[in-house]
Each structure stands twice: as C-alpha cells, then as structure tokens.
Design an enzyme around this catalytic site. Structure first.
Site, PDB file in Angstrom:
ATOM      1  CB  THR A 151      18.903 -37.359  50.433  1.00 17.42           C
ATOM      2  OG1 THR A 151      19.095 -37.046  51.817  1.00 17.42           O
ATOM      3  CG2 THR A 151      18.587 -38.827  50.283  1.00 17.42           C
ATOM      4  CG  ASP A 152      21.585 -33.487  53.183  1.00 21.90           C
ATOM      5  OD1 ASP A 152      22.331 -34.379  52.745  1.00 21.90           O
ATOM      6  OD2 ASP A 152      21.630 -33.090  54.364  1.00 21.90           O
ATOM      7  CB  CYS A 153      25.313 -34.066  49.557  1.00 24.99           C
ATOM      8  SG  CYS A 153      25.860 -34.034  51.273  1.00 24.99           S
ATOM      9  CD  GLU A 171      21.168 -27.568  49.715  1.00 27.04           C
ATOM     10  OE1 GLU A 171      21.282 -26.587  48.959  1.00 27.04           O
ATOM     11  OE2 GLU A 171      20.216 -27.703  50.507  1.00 27.04           O
TER      12      GLU A 171
END
Length: 1688
Positions: free
Chosen positions: A887-889, A892
């Site tokens: 998710t966070d990759c 970003e």
C-alpha cells in the site's frame, strides 16, 4: 608576457597576444602599469593613459616575446625514464612562447578558434571563415599549395583549407553583438563577485533584526537572486590572466602529446591468452609513455617534493585517464574499426581476462565524455589533470599512502576550480553546475570499473560480482558503530571534488546542492538508488544451512566476505544479537556459530571459542527460539521431535474458520507454508562429520542423552519477547499428540497442497519470493521435492545473489531483495522538494524510468486460489519481479509519478493515466474497515489470533494490521490524485470517503503524549511525521489539537545540540527512548513535522543548524544508528535515509522560509519553453488560446480568414462600434465576409465570463464603463420558461448574468490581446485561409500549415512551421478532412440535425404598461420538444442614457427561433410580430411590439449538434495538434454553450501545459480532458434534441462508415429511425421532472442555472436530495398528487 623592473623598483608588464578572450579579461582587469597590444590591431592600446611616447615598436615586442628566462627552474624533479630528454624538449611551458602555428608553422600566440595559431592566421580565419569557398581562388588550381610562414599569403583558399584541417571552428567566431554581450556578462560577473565579497547586507532602519534562521537564508531570499533559488550566489571568479595562461598551456601540451599517437588499437588475429597479453602489454606500454609525457608537462606534478608520489599517482591513476584519451580520439576511432574488428576486440579482451566488461565500461564512459565535453581539448586536459591528482581513485587497497597528500590535494582543487571557471565562462554557471554533476558521476563510474567487487544493476536487480583473482582486503569497518556506511558502494567519497563549503558554510542552498550532487551520483543506471537493507542477523544462517544441505556453493570470495560480516558483528561476549544493534541472543548466536562452522572456520578459532562459551553458558542450543530450532533440525543437529508440530493439515481446514492460515499476514503465511512442508517431510541434510562435530559443540550434555521433546518450549530469557500463550500451549499439546498418530492420507494431501503453493509462490515472484526466510525454505523444499537438477531448483539458484549485499562490514543477506522502489520514490520527492529539480533532469528522468519498470501491471495467476489480493497497478517495495505490491509503496509511487508529471519535462509519460487509475483502484480495494491501510492485503483476522503467534522473538506477525504510516501515505496519494483535473471523474466519491476514513483512523491512533507510533522505522519521530504530513495535506489547521499536541511532543524531545535522537528501543518498548546521540534521520523527520505544523522558528532553526553541522564536506552525512524496524523487535538498515531525509528537510526549509506557500513545486525557470505556436482562427476561442499559450511560446501566429485588424474595428469609439453593430446589413466593410455569426445573439455564461475576466483583467471594466455592458441580477430581472414550465424565481444565491453582444466582446478582446502582447509575441496573419497541414507521417506529427491569401488571385501557397498547432476555426473546421488525407485517421463523429432556425435583431426596449414584464431584462421561452417547438430569448447588450421617459434604457438582443424545421419569418418586422402573436405567449408579443427595431433582421438556419470523438483514437492522434471549441464539438445554438465551452477548453490546455507535459504528450492528455468538457455540454444540448420529431442523425464510426438515421414519414428517403439510447431516455425522463420540480423549488432552479452557466457539472443535478425528490414526484404523478407534493 614579459616583466621587467625599472630603476624605481616598479615592475612593468608587457603582454603580447591576439587571443580575444585574454584581451577581454585584461581589459576588465587593467592596471596603470600594464600595457596590452592586440597583434590584430597594433595601433590600439588597451592600457591606461596611452600617449605617443608610450608607443611600443612591434619589432621590439617581437624580440621580447622570444625571451625565455634561463634561470626559471620549471622542472624540480624528473621521473626515471629513458624518454626524459625527449619529453622535456616537447613540453611547452606556461612560461615559454615557443608554440608553433598549426597552419603556417610560425610562432603561435595561443589557441584561437580551437586551434593553435599565429596572430596572422587567426585574423585571416576570422575574416574568411564565413565566406563561400568558391570566392577564394587557388592559384595552382590543384588545392595542394604549400602553406608556410613565407608563402601563406599566396593562396588564400589553401590557407583556409589548412585552417579547417588544423581544427579551427567558425562557430567560435563571435559577432560584434556577441562580443558586446559577452563583455557585458563578464562585467556583471565581476561586479557580482565584488558585491558578494563586500560587507554583508544591512537591514532597513524600520525593520526588525533578523533572527538566526533568517541570516541562515539571507543569501537565498534577496530579490535579485536568479530563479529564486540562489544559484547566482554560487558565482565563481571570472578567469584571471594566469588562469587563461594555465589553461592554454595544459591544452597545448595535451594536443601536442597526443597528436602523433598512432591510430587506435584494433585487435589482430590473436587466438590464445599468451599472445593476447603480449600484444596488449606492448600497446599499453606505448600508451603509458604518452600519458607520462603529458603528466610531466604539468608543473604541479613536476614540483611534487617526493618522486614516489609521482610514481604512485601515475601507477594507480593512469588507467582512469584512459577514457579521457579515448574521448579525444573518438572521431578517428569510429573510422578505424569495422564491425568485424569490433568483434575481434571483444574476443581479444576476453582472452586478456576482461570477463567483467571493463573495456566495455570504459567505452561507455568515453561516449558519455564525448557528449559532455564536445571533445574540447582544454576540458579533456583539465579532467585528466584532476584524475592524475585524485588520491586513491583506483580504490586499490594495496596503494600506499602519499608522502605529501596536501600538495596533491591542492593541485586537484586548483585544476578542478580551473575547470569550473572555464566551463562557467563558456556556458554559464547553471550549465557548469550540471556539467560537474555529470562529471562526478563519470568519476564514480571510473572508480567502479576498477573495483574487485562491482554492483551490477539491471531493472532493479542488484548483483555483486567479483572480478579479480584474489579476495579484496576489507575496507575499514567502524567497530564502534555496527551500522554499515555502504562504503563499498559509496566508493567515490574519497574524491576531492570541491564543494567550496568554506565559502558559503551557512547557506542552505549550498548544502542542498552539495547533498543532491553527492546523492545523485549514487543512482544506478536503471534509475534506482541501491543501498544496504541488512541488519537482521538470523537471515544469513538460513542461506548458509540451505547451501550446505542442498550442496550449492558460495564462491570463495563470497565466503570470505560472509565470514568477515559475521566476525565483524560478533559482540565482545562472543555472541550475536537478533540484529546488529541488539545484545547477544541465542537466536543470533547459535545460528551464526553454525554458519561460521559450515563456511569453514575451525572450532579452534579463538573467536568461535568465545561464541561456544556463550552458548554453553546459556544452556546449549535447545534454548534457542523455535525458528532457530527449525534450522537445527534441517541441518541434523537436532531431531524433529525437538520442535512443536507445525501441523501441515491445518491448511486443509475449511477456509471460513478464523484460524485458517489464509487469514494470517502474508509474511507469516509464506514462511509457514514451506516450514510446514519441510516438517511434513522431516527433511534432514546429510549427516557429515562436521554435523556430528556440531552435535557435540552445541549442547552442554551429550547429544544422544538429551530428551529433546522436553525442550520444545525451552527458550533463553535473552530471546523471549512474545511468550507463548496458554491457548498456544494447549494447541501445541494437541498437535504434538496428533503427530504421533497422524493420518497418512491427510498428511499426503497436505504435502501436495503445500508443494503446489510453494511452486505458485516461486512462479508469482520469479523465484525471488516474498522475503529471504521463505526464499531459502522454499529452495530447500524444491530441492527435496523436485531434485537438485530440476529446472525449478536452478531458477532458485539464479536468485540467491539477489539477496546478497556487500558493504565494508562484509557480505550479508538483506531483509528483502532490496528497497529499490521505496528509496527511489522518496528520493524523487526529496529532490523535487528542493525546487532544483530542473538541475537534475537526467537524474529524475532516470528515476522516472525506474518507477515505470517497477509497477506491477497484471494480477498474478490464480491469485484467489492462493489467497493473494489483486496486484494490478500496485508498486512493490523493490522490483516488479518480486511482484508483491504494498500500500505505502504504491502510494509513494503515485505521489512521485504525479510530481514528476507536474514539475519536470518528462517525455513521454510512460506511466499513463490508466496505470495511475489502476494504482488508485488498488489502494481503494485494500482499505480496511477501520479506515486504515495495512501493508499487502486487507486485514483478514482480528487481534485475538495473535494468541497463536509461535515466534517468540517477534510481535504482531499474525495479522496485517492498519498502520499510521501506510494510511498516511495512501491518504496523501489519493489527495494528490484527486487534485488532478484530468482524474476528476474517477471514483471521486469513493476517494473522498476513503480519505475521510483514513484521516479519522490517523487521528484515532494519536497517543496521549501527542505522538504516533512508527511501526516501520525508529519510531515516534517517524510515525509523527507521517501523521502530520497526512493531516496538513488534507487541510487540517496547524492550530488543531492533533497538530498542536504533536508539536509539543516533538519540542519536548529536542536535544541541547538542536537535534533529535531516538533509540531502536522505542520500537521494542513502545515508549520514547532517547538515543545517547542526536541522529540526522530523526532530526530530519522532526524538522519536516515542525515546518509543516508551522511550529516555533527557534526549534526549527536549531534543527537545521544541526543538519548543516553534521553534513560532510562531500555532501554526504555519516551513517548513524539503525533506522528501520519490523515486527516490533527486529531492526533493519536504510542507508539511503541519511541522504534522503536531510535533503527533504532542507529543501522544505528553504522554500517555506522563502515564502513559497504552495507545496506543489514548479519549475523555477520562467523562460518560455517553446518557440512557435500556430492558431488557426482568431475568434474568441483562438484569442483565448493564444493568451494562455503566450506563457509557454516565444512566438504565436494567429491565422484569421477575415480582416479583423482593420482600422475601423481597432480604432472606433464605443458609439461607432454600436452603430456598426446595429445598422449593418452586410459586414464586408468591417472585414467580415457575409453576415458574420458574431452579429447573432450569443450568451456568455458564468464560467466563460470568469475565464475571460481572469485572463484579461481590464476587460470587464472596459465593457461596463466604456461600452455600457450590463450585469443583470437573476433574482430580480430574470424570467425563464422551458416548454410551459416557469422556473422558480426564488433563487438561493444571487446569481448574475453579464450582458454584452458578441460583436463588441470579440472586438474588445482583440484590442486587449494586441495591446498586451507585441507583434513579436502574437502575430496576426489576416485575410488568409489555411489550405492544408504540413505533416511528418514517420513521426505522426503536424509540423506546420500551408495557407493562401484571400485578397489576391494568386494561388501560391505559403508555408508556416510551428512547434504546436491549434485549430480554432469553428464548426466548419477542415481538421477531419486533413487528418484523413494526411494520416489516414478517421475520427468517429455524430451529428444531430433538428431543423433549428432563428431570426435575431437588436432593439431598444420601451415600457409595455406591465411593470412585471418591463422588469424582465433576461428571459424567454425555451423550445422544448416534442410539443413546444418555438422559442424566444432576450438579453440586454447595452445600457442607454436616454431622456425618453418611456424608454427602459436598454438596448437588447432578441432571438425568435424554432426547431423541427419550422422557421419564423424574416421579411418584415410586422410579419415577425404577427408570427410571435400567433405562436408564443402574449407577453413576448407585447415586449416586441413596444420595442424599437434598430438594424436588420438576421436569419440563421444552419444550426446542428456535431460531436467529434477525438479521445477515441488515443495515441494515434497526431502529435503537436489539437482542436479547441466548435472545431471539436458544436452545439445547438439555442443552448448558448459555445463561447463558454471554448474558453473552458482553452483553460484546460493551459493547465496541461503548466504541468510540464511534453508537446508530444499534450494532445493525448488534452483530448481526454477536453472531451470530458465537451461531454458535459453535449448532454445538455442533445437530451431534448433527441425528442425532436424530425430528428436526423448522421454517425461515422472509427472505420469511416457513415450511416444516416431520420424520423420521417417520407418512404422515399429509405432511412431507419434513430434508436434513442437507454441512458438518453433516462436523461429525458429526469430532465422533464427536474424542470417540473424546478417550478416550485428555488434550490433546484439555482442548481439548474449553475449547470447552464457551466459552473457545475450536469451530474451535480443527480445529488440524492434532488434525485429522490424528482423520483417521488414522478411516482406521485400517477396518483395525481404531484402538485401537492411539489408545493409542500
């Protein structure tokens, strides 16, 4: 140059030169005692106060110029070489004038026009270089005349040829204008330097004193700083006379030394290693002598006090100079080797042992140097000097230290600064800065090629390869800090590339530039930033044990480094921790002890003895945790009875059970899958003698006597972090009991499922696997199940090295196959945050490439079967091959992509809008019910399942929880995505809901002390930064309680030195634990948070000062404590964090305190990017487009068919314009052919007015004050009927209608445009019609247009080329025809003919006797098919000053119109009145009867709807070409949408340009976005048109097939009736009831008018409160209750 002391002891200086650059420098720095004589103009002196007595005889000067002081000791030392005497004779000294002209052989005065020449040849070349060669006659007519000092005047043609052969370049000749401009620039630079070196600026008396942070940034915020970034503060001194002489000397030496070198080496027919080595040795020895000869021309080299230093510099740096030499001869080399010889080259160097591609690497560097230096000999010579004086450039550990490193360092700095000043003088400071960035990267690559260990990167894969015959000596390892600094990869930190840190030590911009220069040089060729992702100490043993059991071998070099790594991290008590900063644990010690033994370290080793003692003192290996026991069982040093059952049959249970493993966090799941298989098979390696020895060494008791079943749950207190729960102990008892009597059929079925699952995971991840733990257990399982010779096992072998990383502490297994995407996405944002992205375009473009190649584009096969979430659109942590998106990759990745699209000229946009939408779809699909986001998947279970956690050393491994960091990143990405106008319609409501829920989750996770726990890095500073970033992004006030509590927390943790420092124990204990030293990374996170929160300046100032103070001279920061974490108790390294986050923090501090309020950075350059745009059509759409594009193009040409710039139109008064407008029957006298459409009634809707008035600030006032335009309140002076429904007048907003006629509006806009831009910017070509396009089909581009004049009978076509072409020619555009004939491109179209015809006219309104009717200024009766086919509209166009009491003071435009092929009469006003009286409500008859007609009745009967579906052709649409306004989409005029529609599309084009799309990409993006605008208007126009009884529909599909449909009773037409689309039927139904309801609702009427004004989308009328009201009204109609419902 000649100096002589006179009787008074004063020194006189005489300089004889014809070098214009030197003369210019001297003129700017002239002194009273200096005389300059230009040999080209001997009678002109540049010295001070010349007079006749001071005239110098040139003959004397010539004699003086031969002077060479015999007493000058140029060479202090000499290398022992047989070539010494020859070298000395050939070497031109700086103090020697014996330079030979390359043209005539006379004495040269220096390098002129890039060749060594005398003054005469220089002057000759300047006079004749630009002449045609044919004008110069060869006197022998053979072209081979001898050119010498005696004969050079005889044949000018041969002399000119000789000049070009010698290398003279006519592009170096400056025009007089260029000379003056250059002189002016040198003066400005000198003045700027003097100003900079003067006293610091003082404040005005009335301003408050600056605080420290203001002083820190003072040199950045001066109003004159270039581009608002302070780059001009980096001006270096202009080149002095001595600098010019030094550069000339080294350049002439360089050319003289290498001009007679033989042709480049081409390998012959050599077939064996010995012959190849002999041939290569012979060639290199020859070349070495030439290099030595050149180096000895360098005075600083000759003057080194120690001969050994000269020897060492040549020995270790000569290979590095090879690429510079190759660059110099690149042109001849290209001609000297055929493809066959190139192949011989490759084979030759392989025979010489170059299997690592060193030669290929040097050739690549050479090609980069050619492009960078343009083969300028001065630049190449200076680079070679810099290489020579760079200590340890070869990174050879055997290289002894220099005796006098200070002298060598000074020499390197001297030549580096010479190179900087030379490039800055030639190209300017900004280009010099970019030059040095690229040069730094080249130096780094040169170093890498000479390393034994080399990192090879390909599409994210990081493979360390060894290219020498013996192990490398280790780089120094800092035992005080167990964290590696990545010194092996950061090799170039030994380079002395000057940063001039001492000159501007307090400058943030200097720090940023230095930091980004350093960091950008670390970027791999595929665009990512490699870095150490090690830290855990339990990963390497899994690889070593698997290697031993399966009998695959690490290389000897790898083993050496693996052993180094383990010994480097051994603690003083002999043990190892779970991670590198941890205390000794049994987990780390037992496994690493075994690893060293398996790698060949004997038991007698002293350090192993200490480890053995530690294990014995803790009770032996049976007290290791369960994961360690698993590996002991595999190796055979513990029986399988020593571990609790892994119960393979658990996978066969129903999936709905809450304990089914499919509900576990994926990392846990993917580890226990192969573990369960290995346990089911009880896999044990061969019991070798070494294994038997380990059985003795690992236990206190004898191996045979130990009852291992009693120690299944034994664990040392050193390791216990998450004790087994009572529930787990009960389950373990049950499964252990079952293990003794397990059912064979169930076990076999479980084995089959598990091995299939393992194979699927291998295929899904290309054998990389989700992490190193399951990687090596999977590998072990495949070895057992498929065999060592199987394809699957060999695939695993090829991926082992993906996990290896080498640093100064040795070789390790990383926690993943790298952090490539994660670090790259952060790096992009950090660099862009500085606002200096345009300086690093190459770096960022390369990073964008990595974003492109790492996004996951497809879901994995059978993802449901193997419990995977969707993958399409996501970004992984590392590489696409890895294939697990996070998710966070992903978030970003979205943020970085959108920022690059906005701020950089990335071309093309490889990451398309569709792919970004896929990424957002991935994020929306994975949000948890609590509003947060987890890592890989949705949360599949609740926290109670942690009771089953079997791993005693980790916490939180069973569930994929929602995390603050992941949630923050996703919220920011979605917010960034929704802010892009071209994504406005993509799942907007879902995105808004997701953002809101995410923010609520983040707020709910704040701790009582104001902090947020960071789960993936250390720790509260990290989590708090992420939380604040998300809150501020979505608009949370810095004064909110959440932000203020966080600020107070951070302020309370700031240390006395200004920094923040947090220990990894914060993660373990979940409470803030300070580190004993402040940390750069923690400080950067805290500073970022405080800046966003607009916190106390003093705290931020101290934090910034700490970051500046800790920065190294080369721009790096030292590696400090470990910064990453997972599962609460295991730390992991992110070596790039020490660069990324300080750059980010300093970048923000610079812009925030420079009053840059917008967080979205834009390119700071204000220069226009493009040369020429062509706009076809000069009406409102064309002029609006031209005004917008003037921001981006230096020149715009508007091609207009009519004479719109004639004097009458451009200079008439307001009264004259009105007179023309009202009384004109034929418009030829005003330059318009026929009756122009501009005289018909037009409506400027609300959004259109806003756009025009924003674009032309004076327009509104001019129209009102000078031309009597009127602003009508719709609350007071408005009445509108649709069909037979009167809209409600009780509006909820006071809306206004701007009333002006199209003719006046267009004329005044044209005047505004011409007055705002000179003819060089916007040029009109009137009375001209474009006849066709100029295209290049090979590149699918429109390059220009061909046009003809309308005023002459001449059929000759003129040609006009442009970078961008816009068609604004309106409804009769020829673009469809041109695109078909030029590109064979068919644009699908749709035309609706509804038989609209109208009559418009202008009249003065008089009182009717009905005050209500007289109060209607704007109003009418809209035709509404099928029953109300006639309409009426009036709108004021002027306010009149009249004394007639019966006049309303309004000059109005009227339109009477019909649809369905019914047309009002236009022969006389009386017949029109009678028609109105018969067919329209009586109010309109009374209104027209009392109106005084002014001007003619103007009929129009060619109206239709015409939609061109340009978006459907995608990227087949030609580049550089767009349609705007009616050229793209035409609407039935009765709806009044045309002008506003065109203005909106022009504005959209401006927004796309502002986002820095390339010209090639813009049409594709524009077509999609502009079509969305057209679609909104199209729906508003055709919804009722579909109800017209005589509708005719003409459709052309993508294949060019045209079909006509028509409603008709005429059987001869043979037409099918058009079928109303289902969606259109819904819209007709909805519109009918919307209008019915609007009669009773001011709110609905207001919303409807907003849509008509194009201020809101038509979909806004589908809001639930409107929809259900309309739905209920239609339902109640069947009960005759509609009226009661509506009125209530």
């Amino acid at each position: 140059m000649y100096r002589k002391a006179n009787m008074n002891g004063q020194t006189k200086m005489i300089i004889i030169t014809s070098d214009e650059d030197l003369i210019r420098q001297l003129a700017l720095n002239k002194r009273p005692d200096t005389r300059i004589v230009d040999l080209d103009r001997p009678n002109q002196h540049l010295g001070a106060n010349p007079n006749e007595n001071d005239m110098i005889d040139l003959a004397v000067l010539a004699e003086l110029s031969t002077h060479d002081s015999k007493s000058d000791q140029v060479y202090k030392r000499a290398l022992d070489s047989s070539h010494e005497s020859r070298s000395k004779q050939a070497r031109p000294s700086r103090k020697s004038a014996d330079l030979i002209c390359a043209i005539c052989g006379d004495r040269a005065v220096g390098f002129n026009y890039d060749a060594l020449s005398c003054a005469s040849c220089k002057a000759f070349f300047r006079r004749n270089a630009n002449q045609s060669r044919d004008k110069l006659r060869c006197y022998t007519n053979q072209g081979r005349c001898s050119v010498s000092h005696e004969t050079h005047r005889k044949c000018p043609r041969c002399r000119l040829d000789r000049c070009f052969e010698a290398g003279m370049r006519k592009d170096f000749i400056l025009s007089e204008e260029e000379k003056q401009r250059r002189k002016k620039r040198l003066e400005e630079n000198r003045n700027a330097t003097e100003k900079q070196n003067s006293s610091p600026p003082s404040l005005p008396a009335n301003e408050e004193p600056l605080d420290d942070i203001d002083r820190l940034l003072l040199n950045l915020s001066e109003p004159n700083s270039a581009d608002s970034i302070g780059i001009e503060s980096l001006l270096f001194d202009t080149l002095s006379i001595e600098d010019w002489l030094a550069i000339e000397s080294i350049r002439s030496s360089f050319i003289e030394t290498f001009k007679n070198v033989q042709q480049p080496f081409c390998a012959g027919d050599v077939f064996d290693r010995d012959s190849a080595l002999v041939a290569w040795s012979h060639k290199t020895s020859q070349m070495s002598l030439h290099f030595i000869e050149f180096f000895r021309h360098i005075e600083e080299f000759e003057n080194l006090s120690y001969p050994d230093d000269r020897f060492l510099l040549i020995k270790f740096n000569i290979l590095s100079a090879f690429s510079v030499y190759k660059c110099h001869i690149h042109g001849t080399e290209a001609l000297s080797c055929t493809p066959e010889q190139e192949e011989k080259h490759r084979l030759f160097f392989e025979l010489c042992g170059d299997t690592g591609g060193i030669m290929k690497g040097f050739i690549e560097i050479k090609l980069i140097l050619v492009q960078l230096t343009n083969q300028d000999p001065a630049v190449l010579a200076l680079i070679m000097a810099i290489i020579l004086f760079t200590d340890h450039l070869a990174m050879d550990e055997k290289q002894p230290s220099l005796n006098d490193p200070i002298a060598v360092g000074r020499a390197q700095i001297h030549y580096t600064k010479l190179l900087w000043n030379y490039v800055a003088n030639k190209q300017g400071e900004a280009k010099a800065h970019k030059f040095f960035i690229d040069l730094l990267a080249i130096m780094f690559r040169i170093q890498v090629l000479q390393m034994a260990w080399r990192l090879i990167c390909d599409r994210g894969r990081q493979l360390w390869r060894y290219f020498q015959d013996e192990p490398a000596v280790s780089i120094d390892y800092d035992e005080e800090n167990p964290n590696s600094s990545d010194k092996i990869y950061h090799q170039y930190d030994k380079l002395r590339i000057p940063t001039f840190q001492e000159e501007l030590s307090a400058s943030v911009v200097k720090s940023i530039l230095s930091a980004v220069n350093y960091y950008s040089a670390l970027q791999a060729e595929d665009g990512h930033w490699p870095g150490d992702y090690g830290g855990p100490m339990f990963l390497l043993p899994g690889a070593v044990i698997t290697s031993y059991v399966t009998n695959f071998q690490f290389t000897e070099e790898q083993k050496y480094q693996l052993i180094r790594y383990l010994f480097n991290h051994q603690l003083p008590n002999g043990g190892w921790g779970t991670h590198i900063e941890n205390r000794s644990t049994m987990f780390g010690t037992v496994l690493n002890y075994i690893s060293l033994r398996l790698l060949g370290v004997p038991f007698t080793n002293e350090r192993l003895q200490k480890a053995h003692h530690f294990i014995q003192s803790e009770g032996g290996a049976m007290y290791a945790p369960s994961w360690a026991k698993f590996w002991l069982c595999v190796l055979g040093v513990m029986p399988w009875e020593g571990v609790n059952s892994l119960f393979p049959e658990l996978w066969l249970l129903p999936e709905w059970l809450p304990i089914h493993p499919s509900r576990y966090w994926c990392h846990c799941r993917m580890v226990y899958v192969p573990m369960s298989y290995v346990y089911a098979e009880k896999i044990v390696g061969e019991i070798t003698p070494l294994v038997r020895e380990l059985r003795k060494e690992l236990y206190v008791e004898k191996y045979e006597s130990i009852d291992f079943t009693k120690h299944r749950n034994s664990i040392s207190a050193l390791d216990l972090y998450y004790p087994q729960t009572a529930l787990l102990k009960v389950l373990n008892f049950c499964t252990n009991t079952y293990e003794t009597v397990h059912i064979r059929q169930l076990r076999d079925k479980a084995r089959e499922f598990l091995i299939n699952y393992i194979e699927a995971e291998d295929e899904h991840t290309n054998y990389v696997n989700i992490g190193p733990v399951n990687k090596f257990i999977n590998m072990l399982s495949i070895w057992y199940a498929k065999g060592r010779d199987s394809k699957q096992f060999h695939q695993h072998l090829t991926r082992v090295d993906d996990y290896l990383w080498l640093s100064e502490d040795g070789m390790k297994i990383q926690g993943y196959n790298g952090s490539q995407l994660w670090d790259t996405a952060f790096s992009i944002q950090a660099i862009l945050e500085t606002g200096l992205g345009h300086l690093y375009n190459k770096c960022l473009s390369s990073a964008y490439y990595y974003l492109d190649i790492s996004q996951v584009l497809e879901d994995v096969k059978d993802y449901v079967k193997f419990y995977r979430h969707i993958s399409k659109g996501g970004w992984p942590f590392s590489t696409r091959d890895h294939g697990w998106p996070i998710t966070d990759c992903t978030a970003e990745g979205i943020k970085a992509t959108l920022l690059l699209h906005e701020q950089m000229s990335i071309s093309p946009h490889r990451i398309s809008s569709d792919r970004l939408e896929d990424a957002v779809n991935f994020l929306l699909s994975i949000q948890n019910k609590d509003g947060g986001w987890a890592t890989y998947e949705l949360q599949r279970s609740t926290a109670w399942i942690e009771l089953l956690n079997p791993a005693e050393v980790f916490q939180g491994i069973m569930v994929d929880y929602s995390y603050t960091e992941c949630t923050s990143a996703c919220v920011q990405a979605l917010w960034k995505f929704r802010a892009q106008s071209y994504f406005a319609n993509h799942r907007r409501k879902e995105i808004d809901d997701a953002i809101q829920r995410g923010i609520e989750f983040i707020k709910g996770k704040q701790r009582p002390d104001g902090s947020w726990y960071g789960s993936w890095a250390v720790c509260f500073t990290y989590g708090t930064w992420f939380a604040i970033e998300a809150l501020i992004t979505v608009g949370e006030s810095p004064n909110s309680k959440f932000i203020q509590r966080a600020v107070q927390f951070l302020l309370s943790k700031q240390n006395a030195d200004g920094g923040w420092g947090e220990s990894y124990l914060s993660c373990v204990h979940k409470t803030y634990v300070p580190h004993k030293h402040s940390q750069v990374v923690n400080t950067a996170w805290a500073v970022l948070s405080l800046i966003l929160a607009k916190a106390d300046n003093s705290a931020i100032r101290r934090g910034v000062q700490f970051l500046l103070k800790k920065q190294c001279a080369n721009g790096d920061w030292n590696q400090e404590a470990i910064s990453g974490v997972f599962n609460g108790n295991c730390m992991i390294s992110y070596t790039n964090y020490r660069n990324i986050f300080p750059i980010w923090a300093l970048g923000i501090i610079y812009f925030v305190y420079n009053q840059q309020k917008n967080r979205i950075r834009t390119n700071v350059s204000s220069d226009k990017q493009y040369e020429h745009a062509i706009i076809m059509g000069g009406s409102i759409s064309g002029m609006t487009t031209a005004a917008y594009l003037s921001k981006y193009f230096k020149r715009i040409t508007i091609i207009e068919p009519d004479d719109v710039l004639n004097e009458t139109l451009m200079n008439s008064t307001a009264e004259e314009l009105l007179d023309y407008r009202c009384n004109l029957k034929n418009s030829n006298t005003l330059g318009r052919s026929g009756t122009s459409q501009s005289y018909q009634i037009h409506v400027l809707q609300g959004e259109g007015g806003k756009i025009l008035f924003d674009l032309f600030p004076n327009l509104k006032n001019r129209l009102i004050n000078e031309h009597g335009a009127k602003v009508v309140s719709l609350k007071e002076n408005f009445r509108f009927v649709i069909g037979d429904v009167l809209l409600n007048k009780n509006l909820t907003e006071d809306l206004s209608w701007f009333c002006i006629d199209r003719f006046t509006l267009e004329t005044i806009i044209r005047r505004e445009l011409c007055s705002s831009f000179n003819q060089q910017t916007i040029q009109w070509v009137c009375n001209t019609r474009v006849s066709r396009l100029i295209v290049d089909r090979s590149t699918n581009a429109v390059q220009g247009v061909r046009y003809r004049s309308k005023t002459t009978s001449d059929e000759q076509e003129n040609v006009l080329y442009g970078d961008f072409i816009v068609d604004c020619t309106g409804r009769f555009s020829s673009s469809i025809k041109w695109l078909k004939q030029d590109f064979d491109l068919t644009i699908p179209t749709e035309q609706l003919h509804v038989g609209t015809g109208y009559v418009s006219f202008v009249g003065e309104r008089f009182k009717t006797g009905n005050s209500t009717l007289d109060s209607i200024h704007v109003g009418g009766n809209a035709a509404h098919a099928p029953h109300h086919n006639k309409g009426f509209l009036t709108t004021p166009i002027r306010q009149l000053n009249t004394s007639d009491r019966n006049s309303l003071g309004l000059l109005s435009n009227f339109a009477v119109y019909c649809i369905n092929n019914e047309y009002p009469p236009n022969d006389t006003y009386e017949s029109l009145l009678e028609w109105v009286k018969e067919h329209l409500p009586n109010d309109y008859y009374l209104m027209l009867k009392s109106t005084k007609l002014i001007g003619p009745l103007l009929p129009y009967r060619r109206a239709f709807d015409d939609r061109k579906y340009v978006e459907s052709v995608g990227r087949r649409w030609p580049r550089n070409y767009v349609l705007v306004g009616d050229a793209m989409c035409v609407f039935n005029p009765k709806n009044g949408q045309g002008m506003t529609h065109a203005c909106r599309q022009a504005r959209q084009l401006n927004e796309i340009f502002s986002r820095k799309y390339s010209l090639e990409e813009i049409p594709y993006v524009y077509n999609r976005q502009a079509s969305s605008i057209s679609e909104e208007c199209w729906l508003g126009s055709i919804t009722n048109d579909w109800a017209v009884p005589s509708l005719k529909l003409v459709k052309t599909d993508k294949n060019g097939q045209t079909k006509t449909y028509q409603r008709t009773d005429d059987p001869t037409l043979n037409c099918l009736p058009p079928q109303i689309p289902l969606f259109m039927q819904f819209l007709q139904w909805y519109t009918y009831w919307l209008i019915k309801c609007a009669a009773y609702s001011g709110e609905l009427t207001t919303a409807f008018i907003h849509v008509v004004f194009q201020e809101k989308t038509p979909y806004s009328l589908l809001k639930p409160r409107f929809f259900f009201r309309i739905l209920f009204a239609s339902i109640l109609d069947s009960f005759n209750l509609t009226k009661q419902f509506l009125t209530s």
